[in-house]
Design an enzyme around this catalytic site. Structure first.
Site, PDB file in Angstrom:
ATOM      1  N   GLN A 103      -2.424 -17.534 -37.439  1.00 61.06           N
ATOM      2  CA  GLN A 103      -2.051 -16.463 -36.989  1.00 61.06           C
ATOM      3  C   GLN A 103      -2.561 -15.581 -35.727  1.00 61.06           C
ATOM      4  O   GLN A 103      -3.762 -15.829 -35.456  1.00 61.06           O
ATOM      5  CB  GLN A 103      -2.174 -15.256 -38.160  1.00 61.06           C
ATOM      6  CG  GLN A 103      -1.283 -15.873 -39.467  1.00 61.06           C
ATOM      7  CD  GLN A 103      -1.263 -14.956 -40.447  1.00 61.06           C
ATOM      8  OE1 GLN A 103      -1.340 -15.339 -41.754  1.00 61.06           O
ATOM      9  NE2 GLN A 103      -1.199 -13.623 -40.328  1.00 61.06           N
ATOM     10  N   SER A 127      -6.755 -22.515 -39.928  1.00 63.36           N
ATOM     11  CA  SER A 127      -6.215 -21.586 -40.928  1.00 63.36           C
ATOM     12  C   SER A 127      -4.855 -22.058 -41.460  1.00 63.36           C
ATOM     13  O   SER A 127      -4.558 -23.102 -41.797  1.00 63.36           O
ATOM     14  CB  SER A 127      -6.307 -20.271 -40.778  1.00 63.36           C
ATOM     15  OG  SER A 127      -6.067 -19.675 -42.002  1.00 63.36           O
ATOM     16  N   LEU A 128      -3.708 -21.379 -41.427  1.00 65.24           N
ATOM     17  CA  LEU A 128      -2.438 -21.724 -41.379  1.00 65.24           C
ATOM     18  C   LEU A 128      -2.193 -22.993 -40.868  1.00 65.24           C
ATOM     19  O   LEU A 128      -1.428 -23.822 -41.213  1.00 65.24           O
ATOM     20  CB  LEU A 128      -1.593 -20.704 -40.798  1.00 65.24           C
ATOM     21  CG  LEU A 128       0.170 -21.093 -40.617  1.00 65.24           C
ATOM     22  CD1 LEU A 128       0.878 -21.328 -42.049  1.00 65.24           C
ATOM     23  CD2 LEU A 128       0.724 -20.078 -39.411  1.00 65.24           C
ATOM     24  N   ARG A 135       2.474 -18.200 -49.381  1.00 64.06           N
ATOM     25  CA  ARG A 135       1.015 -18.270 -49.104  1.00 64.06           C
ATOM     26  C   ARG A 135       0.741 -16.664 -48.430  1.00 64.06           C
ATOM     27  O   ARG A 135      -0.021 -16.022 -48.575  1.00 64.06           O
ATOM     28  CB  ARG A 135       0.590 -19.276 -47.996  1.00 64.06           C
ATOM     29  CG  ARG A 135      -0.895 -19.169 -47.747  1.00 64.06           C
ATOM     30  CD  ARG A 135      -1.065 -20.507 -46.819  1.00 64.06           C
ATOM     31  NE  ARG A 135      -2.763 -20.568 -46.387  1.00 64.06           N
ATOM     32  CZ  ARG A 135      -3.022 -19.971 -45.415  1.00 64.06           C
ATOM     33  NH1 ARG A 135      -2.287 -19.459 -44.361  1.00 64.06           N
ATOM     34  NH2 ARG A 135      -4.291 -20.074 -44.940  1.00 64.06           N
ATOM     35  N   HIS A 189      -9.555 -15.176 -45.914  1.00 60.32           N
ATOM     36  CA  HIS A 189     -10.585 -16.154 -46.009  1.00 60.32           C
ATOM     37  C   HIS A 189     -11.879 -15.449 -46.739  1.00 60.32           C
ATOM     38  O   HIS A 189     -13.085 -16.013 -46.535  1.00 60.32           O
ATOM     39  CB  HIS A 189     -10.824 -16.858 -44.793  1.00 60.32           C
ATOM     40  CG  HIS A 189      -9.829 -17.661 -44.209  1.00 60.32           C
ATOM     41  ND1 HIS A 189      -9.347 -18.652 -44.843  1.00 60.32           N
ATOM     42  CD2 HIS A 189      -8.924 -17.367 -43.189  1.00 60.32           C
ATOM     43  CE1 HIS A 189      -8.244 -19.152 -44.411  1.00 60.32           C
ATOM     44  NE2 HIS A 189      -8.026 -18.332 -43.131  1.00 60.32           N
ATOM     45  N   GLN A 225      -9.083 -23.336 -49.164  1.00 58.27           N
ATOM     46  CA  GLN A 225      -9.057 -22.637 -47.707  1.00 58.27           C
ATOM     47  C   GLN A 225      -8.792 -21.077 -47.759  1.00 58.27           C
ATOM     48  O   GLN A 225      -9.170 -20.369 -46.867  1.00 58.27           O
ATOM     49  CB  GLN A 225      -7.932 -23.633 -46.997  1.00 58.27           C
ATOM     50  CG  GLN A 225      -8.279 -23.215 -45.470  1.00 58.27           C
ATOM     51  CD  GLN A 225      -6.767 -22.888 -44.930  1.00 58.27           C
ATOM     52  OE1 GLN A 225      -6.055 -22.095 -45.247  1.00 58.27           O
ATOM     53  NE2 GLN A 225      -6.388 -23.899 -43.724  1.00 58.27           N
TER      54      GLN A 225
END
Length: 318
Positions: A13, A94-95, A119, A205, A254
């Site tokens: 993102q 991440s993503l 998500r 996170h 994660q």
């Protein structure tokens, strides 16, 4: 054949913007087909949103995540369509780890598009808007940031922790808004060059995302995961996994664990990587990667000219 010294990395993102991939969409059938497939999976015209929507709508987490995954997969398919060879290793921020797993054949694309929309919904709903925050800390030692966050938590201000180890001297913290504010003040006092609030409304996170992780575990349990055809370095522990059940567990962990991007890039370098291709919109990761290891050559794929330059660049001395 895989290019033995090349890695593909996939952004998370923050790389989204209205109008992105316009030239690639015109140039490559694979890009057009990928957006059509995503639109069919989600029930709305994703390409129209990306080109003609409002930036605020594109920035909604549940929208951003499938859009970025689709953009990355579209450019990966265009790369293959244009004769580009596969890399030796992949990773995503991440993503972007979901994008990497799709491109490595571990996740079905349509399944992944629907999964990352969920998500995003889970992450946004885990903490009420206004109660969580994130901030980027520039110019302070990682250990000092971790230590000061722990002191803020011990003082009773709420939860705050280092959550994105993006490169040496660039770390993102997140947690309860009051705790992030207290940590920002303390980090500036400790010598941070900059401490900037980020335009996000949830503390990604952190342990505050545990409820989102529990919801994601249910969603991930319902989709098929295969052993990846290309090693994917995971954010949680900077290692690759072949066991689908381990991958399933890491995707859940994660969401509430720090993104160890510096460690992921170092793990790729240890495997002999010296060229990194950013497969997605923008060049955020290319900038981070240069700060992690100045010896790395970086390429991007968003524009047709840059895709051709990447293909030529990674083929040189392969």
């Amino acid at each position: 054949m895989a290019l033995a010294t090349t890695a593909f990395v996939f952004p998370g993102q923050g790389s989204q913007k209205v109008g992105m991939l316009a030239a690639a969409h015109d140039a490559y059938a694979a890009v057009r087909a990928t957006f059509e497939e995503a639109s069919a999976a989600l029930g709305y015209d994703m390409w129209d949103l990306v080109q003609n929507g409002e930036q605020d709508a594109l920035n909604l987490t549940a929208t951003t995540q499938p859009v970025l995954l689709t953009s990355s997969v579209a450019l990966w398919r265009a790369w293959l369509e244009q004769g580009g060879e596969g890399p030796a290793v992949m990773a995503g921020h991440s993503l972007g780890e979901f994008s990497a797993l799709v491109c490595a054949g571990a996740l079905d694309f349509a399944d992944a598009v629907r999964l990352v929309r969920q998500r995003g919904e889970f992450m946004q709903s885990a903490v009420p808007v206004g109660e969580g925050a994130m901030a980027a800390i520039i110019g302070l030692d990682d250990d000092a940031i971790v230590s000061i966050c722990a002191e803020v938590v011990a003082a009773g201000s709420g939860e705050v922790a280092a959550v994105n180890f993006n490169s040496p001297g660039q770390v993102v913290i997140a947690g309860h808004t009051a705790a992030v504010d207290a940590a920002v003040a303390a980090l500036k006092e400790a010598g941070a060059k900059r401490a900037m609030p980020l335009p996000v409304s949830a503390p990604f996170h952190t342990v505050l995302m545990k409820p989102a992780g529990e919801q994601l575990a249910g969603a991930v349990a319902d989709i098929a995961i295969a052993a990846p055809s290309v090693p994917v370095i995971h954010n949680v522990h900077c290692q690759s996994e072949q066991d689908p059940e381990q991958i399933r567990e890491l995707l859940v962990r994660q969401i509430y664990s720090p993104v160890q991007w510096t460690g992921c890039v170092q793990a790729m370098v240890e495997r002999g990587v010296d060229k990194v291709v950013e497969c997605g919109p923008g060049k955020v990761l290319s900038g981070l990667n240069r700060r992690i290891d100045k010896s790395l050559s970086s390429f991007s794929l968003e524009e047709p000219d840059s895709l051709k330059a990447a293909r030529d660049g990674v083929a040189a001395n392969a």
